[in-house]
Design a protein around this motif. Structure first.
Motif: not given
Length: 232
Positions: A40-67
């Protein structure tokens, strides 16, 4: 237009991955809202993102385990991470890189009151150009608060506008950002400074300098944009 109330504990769930809620709003009754988690049609939206390099340690650890040949790894990480959070909060996760494309930039401007910079990136009064939207959560409920606060547009107060004069491809102007010229320069072999150290025009902006991405993150984004192999 009402702002969306953030579900309880959502901020903590996002922060565990270096992400944060970047504002939201309730869809008006007369607008064509995208489908929510039930279809059904959504009632509300919440944007998700980051500022600065806050995601970088998390993404880097995840990437190290990927093909090694994984395509679009940051998009894959965003889809996996935000999708799991959406499941916890009975929401539908959507992304700016998925077709059919949803109006993420208009949503972001509506949610946070931002305006584009000459680089095309929305400029934030605190984070400057060093932020991004990685996805959004669509909810069926229509809980509401006050309207988002109107934010000052940093570019209007910038007299020198250094971003307009340092781009070696002349891709940045007060009228538009020439995406094709930027890309051609990076792929020509003359864009080594940008590829290795980050976009010179972006770095020239004095707003939010304390939020600049780490060198590794800047290189990753430039190489991804240019379609070049990403070092791990």
């Amino acid at each position: 237009m009402a702002a969306a109330t953030m579900p309880e504990n959502l901020a903590d769930a996002l922060a565990a991955h270096g992400l944060m809620a970047r504002g939201g709003f309730v869809f008006d009754d007369d607008e064509a809202a995208p489908a929510g988690p039930s279809g059904a049609a959504a009632g509300a939206v919440v944007l998700v993102g980051h500022a600065g390099s806050t995601i970088w340690p998390h993404f880097s650890r995840w990437l190290a385990d990927q093909p090694a040949n994984l395509a679009d790894p940051l998009d894959c990480w965003s889809r996996e991470t935000i999708g799991a959070i959406a499941g916890r909060f009975t929401a539908r996760a959507v992304f700016p890189f998925e077709k059919p494309f949803l109006p993420f930039q208009r949503w972001a401007m509506r949610a946070e009151g931002l305006k584009p910079s000459p680089l095309g990136i929305l400029i934030h009064p605190e984070y400057g150009l060093w932020h991004a939207y990685r996805g959004a959560l669509l909810f069926e409920t229509q809980v509401a608060e006050a309207r988002p606060h109107a934010l000052s547009h940093a570019c209007d107060a910038c007299a020198e506008k250094p971003c307009l004069f340092v781009c070696p491809a002349d891709a940045v102007s007060s009228v538009r950002h020439d995406h094709a010229a930027c890309l051609a320069h990076l792929r020509s072999g003359r864009g080594g400074a940008c590829m290795g150290g980050g976009c010179l025009a972006r770095l020239a902006c004095p707003v939010g300098a304390g939020w600049r991405y780490d060198d590794a993150q800047q290189t990753f984004h430039m190489r991804t944009f240019a379609g070049a192999p990403v070092d791990r």
